[in-house]
Design an enzyme around this catalytic site. Structure first.
Site, PDB file in Angstrom:
ATOM      1  N   GLU A  56     -70.623  18.154  -7.203  1.00 20.21           N
ATOM      2  CA  GLU A  56     -71.637  19.181  -7.394  1.00 20.21           C
ATOM      3  C   GLU A  56     -71.454  19.419  -8.980  1.00 20.21           C
ATOM      4  OE1 GLU A  56     -71.545  21.350  -3.171  1.00 20.21           O
ATOM      5  OE2 GLU A  56     -71.129  22.621  -4.928  1.00 20.21           O
ATOM      6  N   GLU A  78     -77.397  19.259 -20.578  1.00 19.63           N
ATOM      7  CA  GLU A  78     -77.454  20.596 -20.050  1.00 19.63           C
ATOM      8  C   GLU A  78     -76.987  21.335 -21.097  1.00 19.63           C
ATOM      9  OE1 GLU A  78     -74.201  20.840 -17.127  1.00 19.63           O
ATOM     10  OE2 GLU A  78     -75.257  22.122 -16.086  1.00 19.63           O
ATOM     11  N   LYS A 117     -57.973  24.643  -7.198  1.00 16.55           N
ATOM     12  CA  LYS A 117     -57.680  25.102  -8.493  1.00 16.55           C
ATOM     13  C   LYS A 117     -59.121  25.712  -9.235  1.00 16.55           C
ATOM     14  CE  LYS A 117     -57.938  23.206 -12.873  1.00 16.55           C
ATOM     15  NZ  LYS A 117     -58.138  24.409 -13.573  1.00 16.55           N
ATOM     16  N   CYS A 153     -75.554  25.964 -12.718  1.00 13.40           N
ATOM     17  CA  CYS A 153     -76.027  24.646 -12.526  1.00 13.40           C
ATOM     18  C   CYS A 153     -77.339  24.346 -12.380  1.00 13.40           C
ATOM     19  CB  CYS A 153     -75.303  24.028 -11.552  1.00 13.40           C
ATOM     20  SG  CYS A 153     -75.127  24.855 -10.075  1.00 13.40           S
TER      21      CYS A 153
HETATM   22  P1  NAD Z   1     -65.598  21.270 -16.238  1.00  7.57           P
HETATM   23  O1  NAD Z   1     -65.991  20.001 -15.749  1.00  7.57           O
HETATM   24  O2  NAD Z   1     -65.147  21.264 -17.625  1.00  7.57           O
HETATM   25  O3  NAD Z   1     -64.456  21.803 -15.447  1.00  7.57           O
HETATM   26  C1  NAD Z   1     -64.442  21.966 -14.144  1.00  7.57           C
HETATM   27  C2  NAD Z   1     -63.090  22.123 -13.535  1.00  7.57           C
HETATM   28  O4  NAD Z   1     -62.468  20.863 -13.616  1.00  7.57           O
HETATM   29  C3  NAD Z   1     -62.075  23.000 -14.168  1.00  7.57           C
HETATM   30  O5  NAD Z   1     -61.342  23.737 -13.188  1.00  7.57           O
HETATM   31  C4  NAD Z   1     -61.414  22.128 -15.013  1.00  7.57           C
HETATM   32  O6  NAD Z   1     -59.963  22.667 -15.195  1.00  7.57           O
HETATM   33  C5  NAD Z   1     -61.121  20.971 -14.247  1.00  7.57           C
HETATM   34  N1  NAD Z   1     -60.916  19.792 -15.087  1.00  7.57           N
HETATM   35  C6  NAD Z   1     -61.086  19.537 -16.375  1.00  7.57           C
HETATM   36  N2  NAD Z   1     -60.882  18.194 -16.483  1.00  7.57           N
HETATM   37  C7  NAD Z   1     -60.337  17.704 -15.243  1.00  7.57           C
HETATM   38  C8  NAD Z   1     -59.893  16.275 -14.996  1.00  7.57           C
HETATM   39  N3  NAD Z   1     -59.591  15.497 -15.888  1.00  7.57           N
HETATM   40  N4  NAD Z   1     -59.268  16.147 -13.752  1.00  7.57           N
HETATM   41  C9  NAD Z   1     -59.454  17.332 -12.857  1.00  7.57           C
HETATM   42  N5  NAD Z   1     -59.878  18.442 -12.923  1.00  7.57           N
HETATM   43  C10 NAD Z   1     -60.238  18.447 -14.271  1.00  7.57           C
HETATM   44  O7  NAD Z   1     -66.771  22.241 -15.938  1.00  7.57           O
HETATM   45  P2  NAD Z   1     -66.892  23.831 -16.408  1.00  7.57           P
HETATM   46  O8  NAD Z   1     -67.059  23.860 -17.915  1.00  7.57           O
HETATM   47  O9  NAD Z   1     -65.803  24.635 -15.950  1.00  7.57           O
HETATM   48  O10 NAD Z   1     -68.124  24.146 -15.867  1.00  7.57           O
HETATM   49  C11 NAD Z   1     -69.579  24.076 -16.127  1.00  7.57           C
HETATM   50  C12 NAD Z   1     -70.053  22.962 -15.356  1.00  7.57           C
HETATM   51  O11 NAD Z   1     -70.123  23.065 -13.844  1.00  7.57           O
HETATM   52  C13 NAD Z   1     -71.649  22.731 -15.853  1.00  7.57           C
HETATM   53  O12 NAD Z   1     -71.967  21.480 -15.977  1.00  7.57           O
HETATM   54  C14 NAD Z   1     -72.343  23.053 -14.482  1.00  7.57           C
HETATM   55  O13 NAD Z   1     -73.739  22.613 -14.312  1.00  7.57           O
HETATM   56  C15 NAD Z   1     -71.403  22.598 -13.334  1.00  7.57           C
HETATM   57  N6  NAD Z   1     -71.572  23.444 -12.012  1.00  7.57           N
HETATM   58  C16 NAD Z   1     -72.059  22.791 -11.126  1.00  7.57           C
HETATM   59  C17 NAD Z   1     -72.275  23.495  -9.741  1.00  7.57           C
HETATM   60  C18 NAD Z   1     -72.967  22.679  -8.836  1.00  7.57           C
HETATM   61  O14 NAD Z   1     -73.059  23.200  -7.534  1.00  7.57           O
HETATM   62  N7  NAD Z   1     -73.640  21.710  -8.989  1.00  7.57           N
HETATM   63  C19 NAD Z   1     -72.193  24.683  -9.761  1.00  7.57           C
HETATM   64  C20 NAD Z   1     -71.634  25.438 -10.874  1.00  7.57           C
HETATM   65  C21 NAD Z   1     -71.174  24.719 -12.109  1.00  7.57           C
END
Ligand code: NAD
Length: 489
Positions: A253, A386, A178, A287
């Site tokens: 992650e 962040e 997803k 991230c």
């Molecule tokens: P997010 O947590 O809002 O969403 C991530 C994914 O989770 C999306 O596909 C979203 O649709 C899904 N999602 C949202 N609510 C959910 C739920 N209740 N159950 C299951 N899935 C759900 O994050 P974002 O805004 O898309 O991305 C930014 C974040 O990602 C930042 O915090 C960044 O640091 C992190 N990030 C971490 C890494 C790493 O490797 N540590 C890499 C890239 C991004």
């Protein structure tokens, strides 16, 4: 070769692209203009059920293929990526808003990751165990979990698709992916190429849609046997709760608040451009972004001035102008970052460059100017949370112990970057860093193959990146054998 056109792409279930069961859609926008690029399905529980069923059906045959055959399919996938770099770069850049050349770099990284796991697929081995007497024999087998759910954010979709899907497939799992509803284009294109490479139907399925709907349905699905989640710490907690319900292993992650720690003996000509890049690459939406700068007081004024000049020189524009930095990805992200920009001066931070005003020239896009705040303190939200934008917070230190304390004074534990000419100090500080990754005299892991993408504290726990990722996507079975005497033998 056919055109890699995904303008009509829907969900990929059992090898067929199809719309959501109820026909729902989510628009995908260009963040530089706010214009609609295309729409993708708003998948719901019914679609997730179908995708997991397809992955379950495909799982036994895929697990039974020779690892060399799986590696060969992954290599064909990598080759197709290499042959379609420019098209993929545009998909990777467009919905995220990053410059085209940054998209291209991300596609090359994705290619390298898939190529790595293509080669690693048939090198995954268990161990032979010592036995008390020659009458016993023990060994371990590394077996796939079955159906793996991979839930991704929007910031580096191609790289994260490769980093999570390739090891899962190499180890013999099937996948329901997803991507983020905000930036699904590159994952769609990569999934299409995986079909071209000969991946059997159902081995890789893609659903799209909103997190609380499709994401929650997938991570809570009882047919899923492993969850890889990349995203925010807040969502990570919800995903872990879902995993607990079904007792499923989870790899998280999450977010970061990475420091560049600059000692007075650092090579500033190397450090300054890397520090600027670390917080402006992908408009600070990484991230591992270097969102904190910790600098020894004796060089603080010089470093702040040079970093600010570097930030002010960053050219900002839409993806196809291919400048240095694009807009933020969405209205929500824009409002969030502007909140920090408004709050920090009121809390006592000194604005050195950037801030809200510098963005007026760029029209409707969600652009924010590269921004530096000096004189911040550890209690400020700007330092603790962040931001996920091109916003740098600067703090000074007088001695190594203070630098280490500031470096670790965060709930996150993703990456620490140390800049010094003293190798003994670099290694000592690296040992004291409470982060899963450390870089010395560079930002991030350039030049190292298969660098483990490890996390500590609220950045999650991961065995992503490199050979360890293959282990993550397997479960170890231990076998004990008693060798019976057979008189005729
Ligand atoms: P997010 O947590 O809002 O969403 C991530 C994914 O989770 C999306 O596909 C979203 O649709 C899904 N999602 C949202 N609510 C959910 C739920 N209740 N159950 C299951 N899935 C759900 O994050 P974002 O805004 O898309 O991305 C930014 C974040 O990602 C930042 O915090 C960044 O640091 C992190 N990030 C971490 C890494 C790493 O490797 N540590 C890499 C890239 C991004």
């Amino acid at each position: 070769m056919a055109d890699l056109d995904i303008s009509a792409a829907h969900q990929l279930i059992d090898g067929v692209w199809a719309p959501a069961a109820d026909g729902g859609e989510v628009p995908v926008l260009d963040p530089a203009t706010r214009e609609r690029i295309q729409a993708v399905p708003r998948s719901g529980a019914v679609d997730v059920d179908r995708a997991v069923a397809a992955a379950s059906k495909a799982a036994p045959a895929w697990a039974a293929t020779s690892p060399s055959e799986r590696g060969a399919i992954l290599r064909r996938w990598a080759d197709l990526i290499a042959a379609n770099v420019e098209t993929l770069a545009a998909y990777e850049a467009r919905d995220v808003g990053k410059p085209r050349s940054a998209g291209r770099l991300n596609v090359y990284i994705a290619h390298g990751i898939i190529d790595y796991f293509a080669g690693a697929a048939d090198k995954l081995t268990g161990v032979t165990l010592p036995s008390r007497t020659p009458d016993f024999f023990g060994y371990t087998r590394l077996e796939p979990h079955g159906v793996c759910a991979v839930v991704l954010p929007w910031n580096v979709p191609a790289v994260l698709t490769a980093a999570n899907v390739a090891p899962a497939l190499a180890a013999g799992n099937t996948v329901v992916l997803k991507p983020s509803e905000v930036a699904p284009l590159a994952p769609f294109a990569l999934a299409e190429l995986a079909q071209w490479a000969g991946l059997p139907p159902g081995v890789l399925n893609v659903i799209t849609g909103l997190g609380p709907e499709a994401g929650a349905a997938l991570t809570g699905h009882p047919g899923v046997r492993h969850i890889s989640f990349v995203g925010s710490t807040v969502t990570g907690r919800a995903v872990m709760r879902a995993a607990a319900e079904n007792l499923v292993p989870v790899k998280l992650e999450l977010g970061g608040k990475s420091p560049n720690v600059v000692f007075a003996d650092a090579d500033l000509d190397a450090a300054i451009p890397a520090i600027v890049a670390s917080i402006t690459e992908n408009a600070g939406q990484n991230c591992y972004a270097g969102s904190r700068l910790l600098v020894e007081e004796s060089i603080r004024a010089e470093v702040v001035e040079r970093v600010a000049a570097g930030m002010a020189a960053v050219r900002t524009g839409p993806w196809d102008q291919d400048l240095d930095m694009g807009p933020l990805v969405s209205q929500a992200q824009y409002e969030r970052v502007r909140g920090f920009l408004a709050e920090a001066p009121a809390a006592g931070a000194r604005l050195v460059t950037g801030g809200e005003k510098a963005t007026e020239a760029l029209g409707d896009g969600w652009f924010v100017a590269p921004t530096v705040f000096d004189q911040v303190d550890s209690g400020m939200r700007l330092v603790r949370e962040e931001v996920f934008g091109p916003v740098l917070a600067v703090q000074g230190f007088r001695e190594t112990a203070e630098a280490v304390a500031l470096m670790n004074e965060t709930d996150f534990g993703l990456l620490s970057c140390i800049w010094t000419s003293d190798v003994s100090r670099a290694l000592r500080v690296a040992g004291q860093a409470r982060s899963g990754q450390v870089a010395v005299n560079q930002f991030h892991d350039a030049g190292v193959i298969g660098f483990p993408f490890n996390m500590q504290k609220e950045s999650g726990f991961s065995r992503g990146g490199g050979y360890a990722a293959l282990r993550e996507y397997t479960q170890e079975k231990a076998v004990a054998v008693r060798l019976l005497d057979r008189p005729s033998a």
